[in-house]
Design an enzyme around this catalytic site. Structure first.
Site, short mmCIF file in Angstrom:
data_model
loop_
_atom_site.label_atom_id
_atom_site.label_comp_id
_atom_site.label_asym_id
_atom_site.label_seq_id
_atom_site.Cartn_x
_atom_site.Cartn_y
_atom_site.Cartn_z
N ASP A 127 0.99 -1.51 -0.48
CA ASP A 127 0.34 -0.16 0.38
C ASP A 127 0.49 1.11 0.13
O ASP A 127 1.77 1.00 0.79
CB ASP A 127 -0.61 0.07 1.38
CG ASP A 127 -2.03 0.80 1.35
OD1 ASP A 127 -2.84 0.97 0.40
OD2 ASP A 127 -1.44 1.38 2.54
N GLU A 171 15.20 -13.73 0.05
CA GLU A 171 15.35 -14.86 0.21
C GLU A 171 13.92 -16.15 0.13
O GLU A 171 14.00 -16.59 0.73
CB GLU A 171 15.41 -14.86 1.82
CG GLU A 171 16.53 -13.98 2.75
CD GLU A 171 16.94 -13.57 3.48
OE1 GLU A 171 15.98 -14.54 3.93
OE2 GLU A 171 17.21 -12.33 4.22
C1 NOJ Z 1 -4.58 3.07 -0.46
C2 NOJ Z 1 -5.70 1.95 -0.65
O1 NOJ Z 1 -5.70 1.23 -1.99
C3 NOJ Z 1 -6.94 3.31 -0.19
O2 NOJ Z 1 -7.97 2.13 -0.01
C4 NOJ Z 1 -6.32 3.49 1.49
O3 NOJ Z 1 -7.21 3.83 2.16
C5 NOJ Z 1 -5.03 3.82 1.00
N1 NOJ Z 1 -4.52 4.04 0.38
C6 NOJ Z 1 -4.75 4.11 3.07
O4 NOJ Z 1 -4.06 3.62 2.98
#
Ligand code: NOJ
Length: 556
Positions: A243, A293
């Site tokens: 993310d 790894e």
């Molecule tokens: C991107 C994620 O896809 C989204 O759903 C989220 O709200 C934000 N990052 C924050 O983590």
């Protein structure tokens, strides 16, 4: 395909990375299938439906976050990255899911949230209780405020979800009294507003106040991520979607920025100082060393970057394996724009011999049926676009429900749960419309999603026509089209190699894979003559010598 890695059955040597042309099926666990009857999807629900995913023909599932979380942003606020949230089950459920998925040759990719934690993470609780300048606060971005009373945020950054990217806290009493407030309920940086208690520092959160950003300049942050990676990789997972992979490093001094161009989720610009700091690449190099790894595992970055050169930097051989390319997910029904998006995506990865990726939708953006006009026309166009997407070289991400042709749902105000809705002062309805629970069977909601009377978001009655049960029996359904396309993509050698573009009439495009398959798309309102070849698969029935409007075809 080689058998997915599993702790119980080690992977034999594979000819190339499995993910290079994989189809990943994205599961939004809250909305996929609910086994325990609380109205919210869970791991056991996913396990029960693995047969469906196998039938669909996906190579891997990517699970949106299932780690322990207070769910302020539905799992993207993680309070314990090495545990499963009880809403979804427990570690035994997870292990069983991985085992059963692997037994069906389906790989399992998890979501990793390294940019921020939940405000309920023990680290953040410790930071609030500790004084400014402490080791506990150094794991996050705490700063003094500006203005004579420190009553203004440390810089002018907005949060992606609306409001300032800073929340003002009350520092602990130097005589030992603990902080009393709760993030999200404190002073939000509006000058003149009264404090409860002793005014203190501010902390940075690019998203909701319940998602404080970690300080990646702090070694403890990396060490903890390493523990998390090994924890899950040792349990047999096949990789991570990372993310905000372009956002972990922050610029020195957290400077103000002039000229905010757009502050929507996934549509910020490359000059935005909150993202793309060059130091982020060191972080990815360190993460990659751990992945090396575990050679079966894939690291997929959520990289929101427009400039192709910058995008390619993330995919250098010692960084991420794959990067999400969102251009197709944001392109409208326009052949020229679609071709430009495809060319752009191919060109972006070419300098580093990277693998292109294709995404028409996910849990953050409108579903493609809606984006392409909704109703029967939206469905016809979405059917055509999946043939384009699945004919392309590289990895493909299919968002759960796309294979059923679901559209966004117009939800009533009282049903909305996305923090975007409240943070935007009720001006942006947020992402709930594309997250409505899937319809599995039957004639009325909750369509077999849950044994409860309804799921966590209400499903429309009209989804009776779109249940998986109905579509499995209907050879003309969206689900059947997906199944045929995935099957052909996996089996036919003609779907191999790079692409060459054909000349095509305005409003159309046609490309040929080096293996021999031609894909043609007609975005106009009139039929167009087809290039020569035998029809292998068409998005519209009865395609012969002409390609109907809003249609695509695969030819041999
Ligand atoms: C991107 C994620 O896809 C989204 O759903 C989220 O709200 C934000 N990052 C924050 O983590």
């Amino acid at each position: 395909m080689s058998r997915p890695h599993s702790t119980s059955s080690p992977e034999p040597p594979a000819p190339g990375p499995w993910w290079r042309d994989a189809v990943f099926y994205q599961i939004y666990p809250r909305s996929f299938a609910d086994a325990d009857g609380d109205g919210i999807g869970d791991l056991a629900g996913i396990r029960d439906r693995l047969g469906y995913i196998e039938l669909l023909g996906a190579d891997a599932i990517w699970l949106n976050p299932v780690m322990r979380s207070p769910m302020a942003d539905h799992g993207y606020d993680v309070s314990d990255p090495r545990d499963i949230d009880p809403l979804f089950g427990d570690l035994d459920d997870f292990d069983e899911l991985v085992r059963e998925a692997h037994a069906r040759w389906i790989r399992v990719v998890m979501d990793l949230v390294p940019n921020h934690t939940s405000s309920a993470h023990p680290w953040f609780a410790a930071a609030l209780a500790a004084p400014p300048g402490s080791r506990e606060r150094a794991r996050y971005h705490f700063r003094d405020g500006r203005g004579p009373d420190g009553d203004e945020p440390p810089n002018n950054w907005p949060s992606i979800f609306g409001g300032p990217a800073w929340t003002h806290i009350t520092d602990p009493d130097p005589n030992g009294q603990q902080h009393q407030g709760r993030p999200g309920q404190q002073h939000q940086g509006r000058p003149g507003q009264q404090h409860q208690g002793r005014p203190g520092q501010w902390y940075l959160h690019l998203f909701a106040p319940e998602q404080p950003d970690l300080n990646w300049g702090n070694e403890e942050v990396f060490d903890d991520l390493e523990r998390t990676l090994r924890f899950w990789l040792d349990r047999g997972v096949d990789g991570f979607r990372i993310d905000v992979a372009h956002g972990m490093a922050k610029p020195d001094g957290l400077p103000d920025h002039d000229g905010w161009q757009s502050n929507k989720l996934l549509s910020h610009f490359d000059t935005d100082p909150r993202f793309n700091d060059p130091n982020v690449h060191d972080i990815h190099r360190r993460i990659r060393k751990i992945f090396d790894e575990y050679p079966h595992a894939v690291a997929i970055g959520e990289i929101w970057v427009h400039d192709p050169q910058r995008f390619a930097e993330y995919l250098r051989p010692d960084e991420l394996h794959l990067g999400f390319d969102f251009h197709l997910a944001l392109t409208g029904w326009d052949a020229t724009a679609i071709r430009a998006a495809i060319d752009g995506s191919l060109a972006a990865v070419a300098p580093v011999q990277g693998t292109p990726t294709w995404t028409l939708s996910n849990h953050d953006v409108s579903r493609e049926v809606t984006r392409f006009g909704g109703g029967p026309i939206g469905i016809a166009r979405a059917r055509a676009m999946i043939l384009v997407e699945l004919a392309l070289p590289g990895a493909v991400f299919v968002y759960n429900g796309a294979e059923l042709g679901l559209a966004d749902v117009d939800l009533p105000d009282e049903a909305l749960q996305d923090p975007v809705w409240t943070r935007s002062g009720h001006t942006d309805r947020g992402r709930d419309g594309c997250r409505v629970p899937l319809p599995w069977q039957g004639d009325r909601p909750p369509f077999g999603f849950t044994a409860a009377t309804q799921g966590w978001l209400p499903q429309p009655e009209s989804w009776a026509a779109l249940t998986a049960e109905r579509q499995l029996e209907d050879v003309t359904s969206m689900l059947s089209l997906y199944r045929s396309a995935l099957e052909l993509r996996r089996r036919r050698p003609e779907l191999s190699g790079g692409i060459d573009w054909y000349g095509s009439p305005p409003g159309c495009l046609a490309f040929r894979r080096h293996g021999g398959l031609t894909c043609a798309l007609n975005t106009t309102a009139v039929p167009v003559p087809l290039p020569p070849g035998a029809v292998l698969l068409a998005s519209t029935p009865g395609v012969d010598t002409q390609l109907p409007p809003n249609s695509a075809v695969w030819l041999l």
